[in-house]
Design a protein around this motif. Sequence first.
Motif, PDB file in Angstrom:
ATOM      1  N   GLU A  90       0.818  -1.216   0.000  1.00  0.00           N
ATOM      2  CA  GLU A  90       0.000   0.000   0.000  1.00  0.00           C
ATOM      3  C   GLU A  90       0.848   1.261   0.000  1.00  0.00           C
ATOM      4  O   GLU A  90       0.346   2.339  -0.318  1.00  0.00           O
ATOM      5  N   ASN A  91       2.130   1.130   0.357  1.00  0.00           N
ATOM      6  CA  ASN A  91       3.038   2.278   0.302  1.00  0.00           C
ATOM      7  C   ASN A  91       3.861   2.316  -0.982  1.00  0.00           C
ATOM      8  O   ASN A  91       4.584   3.286  -1.234  1.00  0.00           O
ATOM      9  N   THR A  92       3.743   1.254  -1.781  1.00  0.00           N
ATOM     10  CA  THR A  92       4.577   1.128  -2.976  1.00  0.00           C
ATOM     11  C   THR A  92       4.193   2.115  -4.063  1.00  0.00           C
ATOM     12  O   THR A  92       5.018   2.461  -4.915  1.00  0.00           O
ATOM     13  N   ARG A  93       2.961   2.583  -4.040  1.00  0.00           N
ATOM     14  CA  ARG A  93       2.502   3.497  -5.086  1.00  0.00           C
ATOM     15  C   ARG A  93       3.365   4.756  -5.163  1.00  0.00           C
ATOM     16  O   ARG A  93       3.475   5.392  -6.212  1.00  0.00           O
ATOM     17  N   SER A 107       0.846  -2.159  -8.010  1.00  0.00           N
ATOM     18  CA  SER A 107       0.484  -0.867  -7.411  1.00  0.00           C
ATOM     19  C   SER A 107       0.207   0.195  -8.460  1.00  0.00           C
ATOM     20  O   SER A 107      -0.415   1.218  -8.161  1.00  0.00           O
ATOM     21  N   THR A 141      -3.737  -0.967  -9.084  1.00  0.00           N
ATOM     22  CA  THR A 141      -4.703  -1.162  -8.001  1.00  0.00           C
ATOM     23  C   THR A 141      -4.053  -0.912  -6.648  1.00  0.00           C
ATOM     24  O   THR A 141      -2.834  -1.066  -6.496  1.00  0.00           O
ATOM     25  N   THR A 142      -4.877  -0.540  -5.688  1.00  0.00           N
ATOM     26  CA  THR A 142      -4.434  -0.415  -4.301  1.00  0.00           C
ATOM     27  C   THR A 142      -5.012  -1.528  -3.438  1.00  0.00           C
ATOM     28  O   THR A 142      -4.848  -1.525  -2.215  1.00  0.00           O
ATOM     29  N   ASN A 143      -5.683  -2.480  -4.071  1.00  0.00           N
ATOM     30  CA  ASN A 143      -6.354  -3.573  -3.375  1.00  0.00           C
ATOM     31  C   ASN A 143      -5.347  -4.689  -3.079  1.00  0.00           C
ATOM     32  O   ASN A 143      -4.924  -5.409  -3.992  1.00  0.00           O
ATOM     33  N   TYR A 144      -4.986  -4.836  -1.810  1.00  0.00           N
ATOM     34  CA  TYR A 144      -3.964  -5.837  -1.472  1.00  0.00           C
ATOM     35  C   TYR A 144      -4.451  -7.263  -1.707  1.00  0.00           C
ATOM     36  O   TYR A 144      -3.637  -8.190  -1.832  1.00  0.00           O
TER      37      TYR A 144
END
Length: 408
Positions: free
Chosen positions: A75-78, A112, A115-118
């Motif tokens: 989620e922080n990779t974006r 990423s 999508t932001t959906n893990y």
Amino acid sequence: MAGWLRENKEDIGAKIILFLISPVFSFFYSLRRIKTKSSYVFFYLFSVFFGLAFTVGKIRYQGTGDGVSYRIFFENTRGITYSRFVDGFRSFLSFNRGEQDYYFDTVAFYLSRVTTNYHVMFMVFAMVFAFFQLKSFRFLTSEKKFNNSLSCLILAFLFTWNQIFNINGVRFWTAAWVGVYAIFQIFRNGNNRYLLLVLFTPFFHASFWIFVPIVFLAYLLKKFEKVWVILFFASFIFSSITLQVIYDATNVLPPFLQNLTRSYTSAETLEKFRSAGTGLAWVAKLFNYLVQVYINLLVYLFIRNSKDISTNSASKSVYNFLLVFITFVNFTMPIPSLGIRFMVLAYPFVAYVWLVNFEGLKYKRVLYAMPFVFSFSIYTLINQYINVLQPEFFVSSPFYLIYKYLVF
């Protein structure tokens, strides 16, 4: 080596209907006829939907798995730029003090972007994991001696002990199945080009830089069976001295491997494993030791019957690799985060050699003891599945799961 078991329309129809009700139902029903191609399809689909439904929080504390850290990082990779990603990959290729492996980073970075959906990330992890798991499992179930007897089901359970839950620690455990598949291709099928796949395993997890020389050592010195038998017994008896030897030897390694080895053998890491858990921690340690002794006992039985194993060239070659590998595992057993995990890689080879040489012939009582020896590990595994799945997963259709985790 037999082919697929013949399909029948009623069986396929039942699997489809049960899958539409719940992937869990189709998975357990498919165990009735493991050797069919359709069963493998539904095993794979179950794994994919398990990955999709894999659920973890955003706060890491004692007792939570690595999946939490993977979610947070994803989620922080974006915010990571392409140039920074490429620099990290170059650091990995340079064998410097930077990135030790790059599989997770690569998947997280590219996903990423879209999508932001893990949940999507863990689904992709499950797809890769299950692919190599089932490709490896095929070596066991395609043998003529494999059937749905209790002993074969126990061997199947041992073979696949590295289960789909382990996408929770995706880097090491995916590398494990890639490595197992490569070993079967090299030593079972004689496909030496899969040595290149062995070289690729450190991309998934850096500790497999240790695995690579073991494979080449086993390949080059596989004819020295008597020497390896002596070393096997020595490794089981004298493994306690290994820790300091490994730690002292780190100075001759490349920088990135020095960091890796010291992280495994540091006093802080060892103390964390010794003090981990409360209450039943001593029970877990006892059963872990029983598992270690039990696996070594099975290898000892192979040694006793090595002349009979020699009559089957395929299983003989796998046995020779196993002898080298389990010797390494025993020597590294004092390092909890290394030896214990690498021992799991030996399970498929133990199961395969047992099936080909002992199934229906001898040592049934020894094999039937396996569920008891693994009982605490099974209890732990069940709890781990429960902790990462919502209760509704077990009775939900794939359409609902797609809606809940991808659409909603």
